[in-house]
Motif scaffolding. Sequence first.
Motif, short mmCIF file in Angstrom:
data_model
loop_
_atom_site.label_atom_id
_atom_site.label_comp_id
_atom_site.label_asym_id
_atom_site.label_seq_id
_atom_site.Cartn_x
_atom_site.Cartn_y
_atom_site.Cartn_z
N UNK A 97 -3.66 13.76 -0.08
CA UNK A 97 -3.36 12.82 0.99
C UNK A 97 -2.65 11.59 0.44
N UNK A 98 -3.13 11.12 -0.71
CA UNK A 98 -2.49 9.95 -1.33
C UNK A 98 -1.10 10.32 -1.87
N UNK A 100 0.82 -1.22 0.00
CA UNK A 100 0.00 0.00 0.00
C UNK A 100 0.85 1.26 0.00
N UNK A 137 -11.66 22.22 7.92
CA UNK A 137 -12.15 20.85 8.14
C UNK A 137 -12.89 20.39 6.89
N UNK A 187 -4.81 5.20 -3.16
CA UNK A 187 -6.16 5.01 -3.69
C UNK A 187 -7.02 6.23 -3.38
N UNK A 243 2.13 10.37 0.33
CA UNK A 243 2.81 9.11 0.64
C UNK A 243 3.76 8.70 -0.48
N UNK A 249 -13.78 9.99 1.54
CA UNK A 249 -13.34 9.36 2.78
C UNK A 249 -12.25 10.13 3.51
N UNK A 250 -12.40 11.45 3.55
CA UNK A 250 -11.49 12.23 4.40
C UNK A 250 -11.82 11.94 5.85
N UNK A 251 -10.83 12.15 6.73
CA UNK A 251 -11.09 11.96 8.16
C UNK A 251 -11.77 13.22 8.68
N UNK A 252 -13.05 13.11 9.08
CA UNK A 252 -13.82 14.33 9.37
C UNK A 252 -13.35 15.06 10.62
N UNK A 282 -1.34 12.85 8.51
CA UNK A 282 -1.48 11.73 9.45
C UNK A 282 -0.68 10.49 9.05
N UNK A 283 -0.96 9.97 7.86
CA UNK A 283 -0.31 8.71 7.48
C UNK A 283 1.20 8.90 7.29
N UNK A 343 -11.09 7.50 -3.49
CA UNK A 343 -12.40 6.87 -3.47
C UNK A 343 -13.49 7.80 -4.01
N UNK A 353 2.37 8.59 10.88
CA UNK A 353 2.11 7.30 11.52
C UNK A 353 2.79 6.16 10.76
N UNK A 354 2.65 6.18 9.44
CA UNK A 354 3.13 5.04 8.65
C UNK A 354 4.58 5.25 8.21
#
Lengths: 243, 218
Positions: free
Chosen positions: A151-152, A78, A135, A83, A155, A89-92, A102-103, A85, A106-107
């Motif tokens: 966001x994608x 990944x 937001x 990906x 990464x 699917x954003x983090x609200x 975030x990722x 969508x 974290x990742x």
Amino acid sequence: MPLIDIDALHKSYGETEVLKGIDLHVEAGEVIAIIGKSGSGKSTLLRCINGLETINSGAISVGGEQLVEDELHLRKLRLKVGMIFQQFNLFPHKTAGQNVMLAQQVVKKRRKAEAETKAREVMDRVGLGDKFDSYPDQLSGGQQQRVAIARALAMEPMALLCDEVTSALDPELVGEVLQVVRALAADGMTLLMVTHEMAFARDVCSRVVFMHQGRVHEAGPPSEIFANPKTPELRAFIGMAAA
Amino acid sequence: MTQFTFWDIFSNLLLATRWTILLSLVAFVGGGVLGLILLFVRIGKTWWLRRIVQGYTELFQGTPLLMQLFLAFFGLGLLGINVSPWAAAAVALILWTAAFLVEIWRGCVDAVPKGQWEASASLGMSYIEQMRHVVLPQALRISIPPTVGFSVQVVKGTALTSIIGFVELTKAGTSLANATYESFTVYGLVALIYFVLCYPLSLSARILERKMNAAHRH
């Protein structure tokens, strides 16, 4: 070796076989549109590539990373393929900027400052540099989708999977998202997109894949696919899409 | 025979109210901690552990709290374990509260849209990272109104512990009613005190609910 390599992919939901042996090889820098009727398996195919669906048989690899269904391998895979969508699917509960950071933190274990620099860079790239602290519910659908793309991108994937990224948008917002996708394609990003935007597919894509009843029914450069469909199913589909 | 003034009755009830409040707090905090632990098992990946927690919640939701109190008090006594009414009441109420909170909170985790899982997964997050950064923060927000609302049930649930002899508000009320023959005054006051305890809770649950809906995210 192709960047994305799909061999003899089979996928069933219970008794229903959705993908009946898919072979698809995507070179780096290719922009591929997957078209077909709903239920033809195009979204499922996309979701199999990054392991959101478990596959029944066949092999998938992205950038040399095999799809193996345990957390460690999935994570590696990944990181190579992002990906986008239909529903964004954003983090609200997080701002646009935090969504993008975030990722990374974290990742990828990037430091906050580093993640923020990267986030501002990709937010600028999708034309939303000024919305960093907004937001998701303060943004339009088109803006939310562009944040999702940022966001994608943050990464640094080798390829992006786009699952009907404009289908949930009001018609007047479709253009701004397609413009971003077009710019990505021009920059050489490998894109695999399920889409209903035939004009866009014709314009931007290097290859069009027509899926029908769980199989790749016809594939080729857009000039050929749209001008010269060989199978009656594709002819019927293009006729419908044009109507 | 001693004469009870209204003030005597009222002050005695207020003294007993301390125990109602303390027991409510113990039940709610203890039940909350246990519920949280069970929640992680309930939404975890081990199916047989999930089944056990599910069985636990079904058992405690499907039997009267009164029976649970009897079993904690007399049942443990039969096994030769001497339990005080206080301990039996606390244990039973903690178990009962946890059983309900697990289900309330599981519903909140389920209410986080599937797309949130998929988006975070496709960014490479592990299950624990998804939980910690994406799902639980959203579930927590959804859970506040029903959790506060349920705390009202806990406060009222403590009244049943009077039957196993724990002296809280209801038990004190019963004793005072027997001693003074002024049942209506006494129970009227008891009811009023419960209302004063519970109303702010249900009111804040309602306000929180409206707030969460209006600005639902931040």
